[in-house]
Design a protein around this motif. Structure first.
Motif, PDB file in Angstrom:
ATOM      1  N   GLY A 123       0.752  -1.345  -0.229  1.00  0.00           N
ATOM      2  CA  GLY A 123       0.088   0.105   0.027  1.00  0.00           C
ATOM      3  C   GLY A 123       0.536   1.431   0.138  1.00  0.00           C
ATOM      4  N   SER A 124       0.175   2.171  -0.148  1.00  0.00           N
ATOM      5  CA  SER A 124       1.173   3.922   0.314  1.00  0.00           C
ATOM      6  C   SER A 124       1.453   4.440   1.447  1.00  0.00           C
ATOM      7  CB  SER A 124      -0.008   4.963  -0.293  1.00  0.00           C
ATOM      8  OG  SER A 124      -1.343   4.593   0.770  1.00  0.00           O
ATOM      9  N   ARG A 125       1.234   3.250   2.673  1.00  0.00           N
ATOM     10  CA  ARG A 125       1.977   4.000   4.187  1.00  0.00           C
ATOM     11  C   ARG A 125       2.720   2.644   5.032  1.00  0.00           C
ATOM     12  NH1 ARG A 125      -1.930   6.402   8.385  1.00  0.00           N
ATOM     13  NH2 ARG A 125       0.754   6.831   8.968  1.00  0.00           N
ATOM     14  N   TYR A 126       2.129   1.561   4.394  1.00  0.00           N
ATOM     15  CA  TYR A 126       2.564   0.588   4.953  1.00  0.00           C
ATOM     16  C   TYR A 126       3.906  -0.847   4.362  1.00  0.00           C
ATOM     17  CZ  TYR A 126      -1.248   1.383   7.550  1.00  0.00           C
ATOM     18  OH  TYR A 126      -1.808   2.307   8.272  1.00  0.00           O
ATOM     19  N   TYR A 127       4.996  -0.882   4.834  1.00  0.00           N
ATOM     20  CA  TYR A 127       5.679  -1.778   4.335  1.00  0.00           C
ATOM     21  C   TYR A 127       6.121  -2.829   5.428  1.00  0.00           C
ATOM     22  CZ  TYR A 127       9.400   0.542   7.279  1.00  0.00           C
ATOM     23  OH  TYR A 127       9.994   0.815   8.119  1.00  0.00           O
ATOM     24  N   VAL A 128       6.756  -4.029   4.658  1.00  0.00           N
ATOM     25  CA  VAL A 128       7.429  -5.167   5.259  1.00  0.00           C
ATOM     26  C   VAL A 128       9.016  -5.390   4.675  1.00  0.00           C
ATOM     27  CG1 VAL A 128       5.439  -6.943   5.635  1.00  0.00           C
ATOM     28  CG2 VAL A 128       6.869  -7.092   2.866  1.00  0.00           C
ATOM     29  N   LYS A 129       9.825  -6.092   4.719  1.00  0.00           N
ATOM     30  CA  LYS A 129      11.230  -5.996   5.074  1.00  0.00           C
ATOM     31  C   LYS A 129      12.154  -7.132   5.686  1.00  0.00           C
ATOM     32  CE  LYS A 129      14.518  -3.058   7.791  1.00  0.00           C
ATOM     33  NZ  LYS A 129      14.562  -2.236   8.853  1.00  0.00           N
ATOM     34  N   ALA A 130      13.018  -6.869   4.651  1.00  0.00           N
ATOM     35  CA  ALA A 130      13.818  -8.860   5.480  1.00  0.00           C
ATOM     36  C   ALA A 130      15.297  -8.081   5.433  1.00  0.00           C
ATOM     37  CB  ALA A 130      13.612  -9.702   4.425  1.00  0.00           C
ATOM     38  N   GLU A 131      16.135  -8.163   6.873  1.00  0.00           N
ATOM     39  CA  GLU A 131      17.314  -7.858   7.159  1.00  0.00           C
ATOM     40  C   GLU A 131      18.495  -8.842   7.122  1.00  0.00           C
ATOM     41  OE1 GLU A 131      17.472  -3.591   7.909  1.00  0.00           O
ATOM     42  OE2 GLU A 131      18.307  -4.391   9.586  1.00  0.00           O
ATOM     43  N   TYR A 132      19.917  -8.553   6.877  1.00  0.00           N
ATOM     44  CA  TYR A 132      20.806  -9.466   7.496  1.00  0.00           C
ATOM     45  C   TYR A 132      21.644  -8.691   7.883  1.00  0.00           C
ATOM     46  CZ  TYR A 132      25.322 -11.848   7.513  1.00  0.00           C
ATOM     47  OH  TYR A 132      26.394 -12.200   7.903  1.00  0.00           O
ATOM     48  N   GLN A 133      22.279  -9.165   9.201  1.00  0.00           N
ATOM     49  CA  GLN A 133      23.540  -8.372   9.438  1.00  0.00           C
ATOM     50  C   GLN A 133      24.700  -9.273  10.221  1.00  0.00           C
ATOM     51  OE1 GLN A 133      21.842  -5.506  12.519  1.00  0.00           O
ATOM     52  NE2 GLN A 133      23.057  -3.433  11.537  1.00  0.00           N
ATOM     53  N   VAL A 149      12.680 -10.003  10.111  1.00  0.00           N
ATOM     54  CA  VAL A 149      12.274  -9.283   9.517  1.00  0.00           C
ATOM     55  C   VAL A 149      11.164  -8.375   9.768  1.00  0.00           C
ATOM     56  CG1 VAL A 149      11.626 -11.803   7.518  1.00  0.00           C
ATOM     57  CG2 VAL A 149      10.087 -11.535  10.304  1.00  0.00           C
ATOM     58  N   GLY A 150      10.344  -7.322   9.564  1.00  0.00           N
ATOM     59  CA  GLY A 150       9.601  -6.120  10.063  1.00  0.00           C
ATOM     60  C   GLY A 150       8.715  -5.422   9.318  1.00  0.00           C
ATOM     61  N   VAL A 151       7.328  -5.243  10.350  1.00  0.00           N
ATOM     62  CA  VAL A 151       6.732  -4.230   9.507  1.00  0.00           C
ATOM     63  C   VAL A 151       6.828  -3.298   9.991  1.00  0.00           C
ATOM     64  CG1 VAL A 151       4.681  -6.695   9.563  1.00  0.00           C
ATOM     65  CG2 VAL A 151       4.644  -5.328  10.675  1.00  0.00           C
ATOM     66  N   GLY A 152       6.670  -2.132   9.093  1.00  0.00           N
ATOM     67  CA  GLY A 152       6.284  -0.930   9.246  1.00  0.00           C
ATOM     68  C   GLY A 152       4.971   0.238   8.842  1.00  0.00           C
TER      69      GLY A 152
END
Length: 155
Positions: A123-133, A149-152
């Motif tokens: 959508g226009s305001r929300y996102y999901v992500k995957a990250e490695y560190q 993993v995250g939602v924002g």
């Protein structure tokens, strides 16, 4: 004085007429796994950041975070860092990141994290992500790795 006021008004008019870039504040909740050579644990946390468009398809951002390993004798690890990346298509960000993180237990060491991730708009305001560190700990302490993993939401 009049020249300065006219100049200031001209700059303000040009700035107002310039199309806005997608600079945005973001707030997220995240979770994942942290592991070293012998052990792995769940982790949860959150982050707040600001992304600034450098040019079409290129951005840089700053971020603050708080993460907790879900095991006894650990505490919240506070982080500060940044990311730089590309937007290969609308709504998708691919980035490299680096940050400093405080100790996550009384006798632990602080760490520097380097890695990367992918963020996808929903959508226009929300996102999901995957990250490695990869966490560079130092002082003869084994390095660690973290997958998140995250939602924002973006503002």
């Amino acid at each position: 004085m009049r020249i300065a006021l006219v100049s200031l008004a001209a700059v303000a008019a040009v700035a107002a007429a310039t199309p806005a870039l997608a600079n945005e504040v973001r707030v997220e909740a995240r979770g994942g796994v942290i592991w070293d050579g012998s052990d792995s644990e769940a982790t949860v946390g959150g982050a707040i950041g600001y992304d600034y468009d450098l040019a079409p398809g290129l951005f840089v951002g700053v971020q603050g975070s708080a993460d907790k390993i879900l095991t006894d004798n650990t505490r919240v690890s506070w982080g500060a860092g940044g990311r730089i990346g590309i937007e290969p298509r609308d709504g998708t960000k691919v980035y490299a990141l680096a940050d400093w993180q405080s100790k996550n237990c009384k006798y632990c060491n602080s760490a520097v994290g380097v890695g990367g991730g992918v963020q996808q708009d929903v959508g226009s305001r929300y996102y999901v992500k995957a990250e490695y560190q990869h966490l560079l700990v130092g002082d003869n302490t084994p390095d660690a790795d973290r997958g998140l993993v995250g939602v924002g939401v973006k503002f």
